[in-house]
Structures are given as structure tokens and as C-alpha cells.
Scaffold this active site. Structure first.
Site, short mmCIF file in Angstrom:
data_model
loop_
_atom_site.label_atom_id
_atom_site.label_comp_id
_atom_site.label_asym_id
_atom_site.label_seq_id
_atom_site.Cartn_x
_atom_site.Cartn_y
_atom_site.Cartn_z
N ASP A 22 0.85 -1.20 0.00
CA ASP A 22 0.00 0.00 0.00
C ASP A 22 0.87 1.25 0.00
OD1 ASP A 22 -1.97 1.91 0.38
OD2 ASP A 22 -2.11 1.53 2.54
N ASN A 24 -0.45 4.56 -0.22
CA ASN A 24 -1.08 5.82 0.22
C ASN A 24 -1.85 5.69 1.54
OD1 ASN A 24 -3.15 4.29 -0.71
ND2 ASN A 24 -4.10 5.88 -1.95
N ASP A 26 -4.15 3.90 2.77
CA ASP A 26 -5.58 3.62 2.96
C ASP A 26 -5.82 2.15 3.34
OD1 ASP A 26 -5.10 2.31 0.59
OD2 ASP A 26 -6.72 3.26 -0.53
N ASP A 30 -1.85 -1.20 -3.87
CA ASP A 30 -2.17 -0.44 -5.08
C ASP A 30 -1.01 -0.51 -6.09
OD1 ASP A 30 -0.29 1.54 -4.06
OD2 ASP A 30 -1.89 2.02 -2.63
N ASP A 99 -5.40 -9.70 -15.77
CA ASP A 99 -6.40 -10.74 -15.51
C ASP A 99 -7.68 -10.32 -16.23
OD1 ASP A 99 -7.91 -12.80 -14.28
OD2 ASP A 99 -6.77 -12.59 -12.42
N ASP A 200 -9.79 -15.54 -16.80
CA ASP A 200 -10.59 -16.05 -15.69
C ASP A 200 -11.66 -17.03 -16.19
OD1 ASP A 200 -11.25 -15.58 -12.78
OD2 ASP A 200 -13.17 -15.05 -13.64
N GLU A 242 -7.74 -20.07 -17.13
CA GLU A 242 -8.12 -20.78 -15.91
C GLU A 242 -9.22 -21.78 -16.31
OE1 GLU A 242 -9.92 -19.99 -11.42
OE2 GLU A 242 -10.73 -18.95 -13.14
N HIS A 316 -4.66 -17.13 -5.52
CA HIS A 316 -5.51 -16.35 -4.61
C HIS A 316 -6.81 -17.09 -4.24
CE1 HIS A 316 -7.11 -15.89 -8.56
NE2 HIS A 316 -8.21 -15.37 -8.08
N ASP A 317 -7.05 -18.24 -4.84
CA ASP A 317 -8.27 -19.01 -4.52
C ASP A 317 -7.95 -20.22 -3.65
OD1 ASP A 317 -9.91 -17.36 -6.08
OD2 ASP A 317 -9.50 -18.53 -7.89
C1 GLC Z 1 -12.00 -17.35 -10.77
C2 GLC Z 1 -11.17 -16.45 -9.90
C3 GLC Z 1 -11.90 -16.27 -8.60
C4 GLC Z 1 -13.22 -15.61 -8.89
C5 GLC Z 1 -14.02 -16.41 -9.93
C6 GLC Z 1 -15.14 -15.59 -10.49
O1 GLC Z 1 -12.13 -18.62 -10.27
O2 GLC Z 1 -9.89 -16.97 -9.75
O3 GLC Z 1 -11.16 -15.52 -7.68
O4 GLC Z 1 -13.97 -15.51 -7.71
O5 GLC Z 1 -13.23 -16.77 -11.03
O6 GLC Z 1 -14.67 -14.56 -11.31
CA CA Z 2 -3.63 2.11 -1.22
#
Ligand code: GLC
Ligand code: CA
Length: 542
Positions: A22, A24, A26, A30, A99, A200, A242, A316-317
Site C-alpha cells: 500500500d 497511500n 488507505d 495499489d 487478468d 478467468d 483458468e 488467490h483461490d
Molecule cells: C476465478 C477467480 C476467482 C473468482 C471467480 C469468479 O475462479 O480466480 O477468484 O472468484 O473466477 O470470477
Molecule cells: Ca492504497
């Protein structure tokens, strides 16, 4: 490596922008924050950064609900910051991968705002609408984040289809105006100097809701080939889809070396092994180790020369791999390195998810401290269904997406150096012990292991072209394989558990050079210690 195939010996690093850095105060990461960490990433040696979505979004699903594909969300910065990032990264030979969420948009996107006004509106057909059946949805399909996949809009007296949250209406790929708008948007990003795209849930775009079909719809590959032809063919773009529904057969189409579709896909067969058959990911099961070996080696074998793998443990999932299949207690460092060595020796493009290179771990928070829509919906639904709270929390500790979404641990200062404000999500309390600053300096750290693996891949062609062979197929503890090309061979041997074992292969001799391992004095022992991993290089006799 030809410039077109630069991604074959590069390693790609995934950034979850809101949790990275981060600038700034908040409390939310970013783009300027990312720019400030480019030297760290250059030092690690990665060739590209995949940023989870930074486009304008109401953030119902942390940016996977886009309301303007051609603007940056003010939370992350401006388009100017994005241009700045592309340029600064380029100076360090790093490309930026965007993405693209093309299966659905946000309900706050202009297209949807128009679409729901009337059936005659020119944008109505941009989404998937159906009439109800006597006041109920057209069918029983469920959304991935819980509830019905159909949402009623009184204004048009129809239901729209959404595979994810109500705020993520599915785009109608049957409509060629939708496809053209998408292609124009992608070309616009390519002109800005974007290095590639992560697509995605791309195998869900060709849904046929009347047939109950979500993944792998009949027109999927037709759509993908058109998308690729219209947008991806020029330059040196890398594209990764994906695809939760990919089999090796399908992956050969997606990643066919003729470039008619994508560079590669994320497959999830290995990642789904620790869940109960036919159940949800929350229904926990132990990892069947022999099955893991079978699945990964099948992907290696079948795509050899016919496609290209992407290699990953984390994103991230998913929960943190060291907590999931390694050991986040006494052997955290050893097991994190073992998992890295095991994966990076294989054929394909490795992905590192932010913090994986530090051996960051899962979290155990009170429910109030979780942020993820999927986790919170499941928590509510399961309690309503009568599950005990403890059981539900156990699932969350093991599988919640928030395990991977806690702020990046930069140093042992306040908020782990992630922000000078109040972080949007609590920092993992172990940041004093696990952080980048201490690991960058330390030659024996998890970070240094990743850094070395990235360099080895560039140095030895066998990482890219060697043919994979699994050894010790039936061994319950050891994952071992070779990679062989014309003039050399890699041998990777990993103890996957915390027991000390007798070295199960022929003792390494002087023709074998240890490229990397996770214990000192590896050559002097006939044992494989807990989570011990070794990678040897053997030059073939001419
Ligand atoms: C993909 C992304 C996930 C998102 C889902 C809907 O699986 O990796 O984070 O919630 O698609 O867009
Ligand atoms: Ca920020």
C-alpha cells in the site's frame, strides 16, 4: 529461447494487488505499491507479473466483477499508474499480465445497466436472460458462491444467469456484438504494452444453461480460436486460461503449439485431490499421495511435445501450500523448499503466488476477520443447514481463499510493512518470523531457494525440454523423477513427509552434481531427512 516462447523458461509471479503493498496509507495495496517493489521482484528473477484484476469494479468479488474494462479502479490508482508500472517493469525485463474476466461482468457495468432496462434495449442481449416457469426460475442451477444461478429482474420480467455472485451476470458469448466489444478492449490493452493475459474461468464462457452446461460448452473451442485469432496472435503475448474442467486431452487443444488457442492453461486435477469425491471443497479429505504422483506425471507425459503445462501450488483461490501439503510447524522452511524444488523441476511454466516464496502460511481468524464472499456465504449456509460451528471453522482454516489473501509480509515492523494505515484484512501474526526483509539477506531462506530455482531454469535447457519420467511410482513417501534431453539429465528426489528414510535410489556418485537441495551436507548421507529434497544434474557421457 525464441522471443515468442519467452515464457518457456520464465517464471511468472502472481500479485494479489489489494494485499501486496500500500503506497497511500488507505490500507489497500495499489499500483504504486507494486512499482515500489519491482526491485525485489527483479532480484527474485521473475519474468512476468500476473496481476489479479485492477480494473474498475464495485469489488463484490475483489475485482473479479468488472464495471469498466478500460479503466483502473481508483482504489488501485489510475491508468497513468498502470502505464507507469508497465514501463518501470519493462526496464527490469518484467512483463505485466492482466487478468481478464470475460465470462461475466459486474452488474454495475454500463452494458448491464442498459440490459436490465427493457427487452428492447440494444444491450439486453449482452447477457443471458430466460423467462421463468410459473413464477420460479427456469431451472435448478446453483451459483458457485451459493444460491440460485438465476436472478429475477421485475423491470424486464425475466431472470438473468450468473454462475458466480448475483453481482456477476454472465456475458452472452453467443452474441457477436459482445465478442467484438471484448476483442476491441483486448487490442486496446495490447497497444498499451501489456505482456499477456490470464483468462478467468475461460472454460465457462460457452455455457448452455438450458442444458445445465457450465464448463466445456460445445462452442468453447470455436470461441477461443476466434478470440485468439482476433487478439493474441501478434507479438509475444503469453496467455493462460483458468480451466477447472480441463483434462489432458482438452489441454492439448488449449495449448497446442500451433498457437491457435492459448499458451497454456491452469489445470486443477492435482489441486482438487484433497476433497471428498463428489463433494464440495469444504468437505475435507487427506491427500492421496500416490494419486498426486499419478496425476502430475500424467500431465507431464501427455503434454510433452503436444502442449505446455503451467505449474502451480498456490493462487488467490487456494490455501497456502506449505500449510496444506507441507508442514507449517517445525519443518516449515524445509517443506516449503521441498515443494518448490519438486514443482520447479517439472516441464512447464512455474507460477509463484505472492508470499509463497517466503513460505507464508494459512491463518486461523475469528469469522469477523474473514473478508471473502465465498467463505462468508458458505459459513452462513452451512450453519443454517445445521453444521456445527467448529466443523465449519475447520473447513475455513483448511480451505478459505482468505488464507492466501492476507497482506504480504515485507518486514517485522508494524503491519508487516504492508501499510502505514489500517490493513483491509488482518496481517498474519507470524510476520515477525516470516518476512521478506530477513529472507532476502539469508542464503538459506525459502526466498533464496526460489531465487536459485528461477536462475537454474534459465541456465539449463533440460528444465525446458527434458522428457519427464516418474521413478518409484509405488513409494508411499518419496516423489522422484528424471528429466532427460540429448545431453543431460535432472534427477529430483523429494521426501514428502516428516519421517527420515533410507535413500531409496542408487547412491549418488561423482558424475552427479547437486544443483540445489534443502539441507546442507546432502552428499554425505545415505538418508533422506524430513522433507529433504535434492536436485542433481548429470551430464551424459559422449
Ligand atoms: C476465478 C477467480 C476467482 C473468482 C471467480 C469468479 O475462479 O480466480 O477468484 O472468484 O473466477 O470470477
Ligand atoms: Ca492504497
Amino acid at each position: 529461447m525464441s522471443e515468442h516462447n519467452w515464457w518457456k523458461n520464465a517464471v511468472i509471479y502472481q500479485i494479489y494487488p489489494r494485499s501486496f503493498s500500500d503506497s497511500n496509507k488507505d490500507g489497500i495495496g495499489d499500483l504504486q505499491g507494486i512499482i515500489s517493489k519491482l526491485d525485489y521482484l527483479e532480484n527474485l528473477g521473475v519474468g512476468a507479473l500476473w496481476l489479479s484484476p485492477v480494473c474498475r469494479s464495485p469489488q463484490d468479488d475483489n475485482g473479479y466483477d468488472i464495471s469498466d474494462y478500460q479503466d483502473i479502479d481508483p482504489m488501485f490508482g489510475t491508468l497513468g499508474d498502470m502505464e507507469n508500472l508497465i514501463e518501470e517493469a519493462k526496464k527490469r525485463h518484467i512483463r505485466i499480465i492482466l487478468d481478464l474476466v470475460l465470462n461475466h461482468s459486474s452488474d454495475e457495468h454500463y452494458w448491464f445497466q442498459e440490459a436490465k432496462k427493457s427487452r428492447e434495449n440494444p444491450y439486453h442481449d449482452f447477457y443471458v436472460w430466460r423467462d421463468g416457469v410459473e413464477g420460479t426460475p427456469p431451472n435448478q442451477m446453483r451459483a458457485a458462491f451459493g444460491g440460485s444461478a438465476w436472478e429475477w429482474v421485475p423491470q424486464v420480467q425475466q431472470y438473468y444467469f450468473h454462475q458466480f455472485s448475483v453481482k456477476q451476470p454472465d456475458l452472452n458469448w453467443e452474441n457477436d456484438r459482445v465478442r467484438r466489444e471484448i476483442y476491441d478492449m483486448i487490442r486496446w490493452w495490447v497497444k498499451k504494452g501489456i505482456g499477456g493475459f490470464r483468462l478467468d474461468v475461460i472454460d465457462q464462457i460457452a455455457k448452455e444453461p438450458d442444458q445445465g452446461i457450465t464448463v466445456n460448452g460445445p462452442k468453447l473451442h470455436e470461441f477461443l480460436r476466434e478470440l485468439s485469432r482476433e487478439t493474441f496472435q501478434e507479438g509475444e503475448l503469453v496467455t493462460v486460461g483458468e480451466t477447472w474442467g480441463a483434462t489432458t486431452e482438452l489441454a492439448k487443444c488449449y495449448s497446442n503449439p500451433d498457437h491457435s488457442e492459448l499458451s497454456m492453461v491452469f489445470q486443477f486435477e492435482h489441486i482438487c485431490l484433497d476433497q471428498m469425491e463428489g463433494k464440495e471443497k469444504w468437505d475435507l479429505a487427506p491427500l492421496p499421495f500416490l494419486k498426486l504422483k499419478e496425476v502430475l506425471s500424467r500431465w507431464q507425459r501427455e503434454l510433452y511435445g503436444k502442449g505446455w503445462n503451467s505449474l502451480f501450488w498456490d493462487n488467490h483461490d487456494l490455501p497456502r501450500i506449505v500449510s496444506r501439503w507441507g508442514n507449517d510447524g517445525a519443518y516449515r522452511v524445509e517443506s516449503a523448499k521441498m515443494l518448490a524444488i519438486l514443482l520447479h523441476g517439472m516441464q512447464g511454466t512455474p507460477y509463484i503466488y505472492q508470499g509463497e516464496e517466503l513460505g507464508m502460511t494459512n491463518i486461523r481468524y475469528e469469522i469477523e476477520d474473514y473478508r471473502d464472499i465465498e467463505t462468508l456465504n458458505m459459513y452462513r449456509e452451512r450453519l443454517e443447514k445445521g453444521y456445527g460451528k467448529e466443523e465449519v471453522m475447520a473447513s475455513i482454516y483448511a480451505k478459505s481463499r482468505d488464507n492466501a489473501r492476507t497482506p504480504m509480509q515485507w518486514n517485522d515492523g508494524e503491519n508487516a510493512g504492508f501499510t502505514e494505515g489500517k490493513p483491509w484484512m488482518k496481517v498474519n501474526p507470524n510476520y515477525k518470523e516470516i518476512n521478506a526483509e530477513s529472507q532476502v539477506k539469508d542464503e538459506d531462506s525459502v526466498f533464496s531457494c526460489y531465487r536459485k530455482l528461477i536462475r537454474l531454469r534459465k541456465e539449463y535447457p533440460v528444465f525446458v525440454d527434458g522428457c519427464f519420467e516418474l521413478l518409484l511410482e509405488k513409494d508411499e513417501n518419496v516423489f522422484a523423477y528424471t528429466r532427460t534431453n540429448q545431453d543431460s539429465q535432472l534427477l529430483v528426489i523429494c521426501n514428502f513427509y516428516d519421517q527420515t528414510l533410507e535413500y531409496p535410489l542408487e547412491q549418488p556418485d561423482s558424475s552427479m552434481r547437486l544443483l540445489i537441495g534443502n539441507y546442507k551436507d546432502a552428499d554425505q548421507t545415505r538418508m533422506l531427512r524430513p522433507y529433504e529434497a535434492r536436485m542433481y544434474f548429470v551430464e551424459k557421457k559422449k
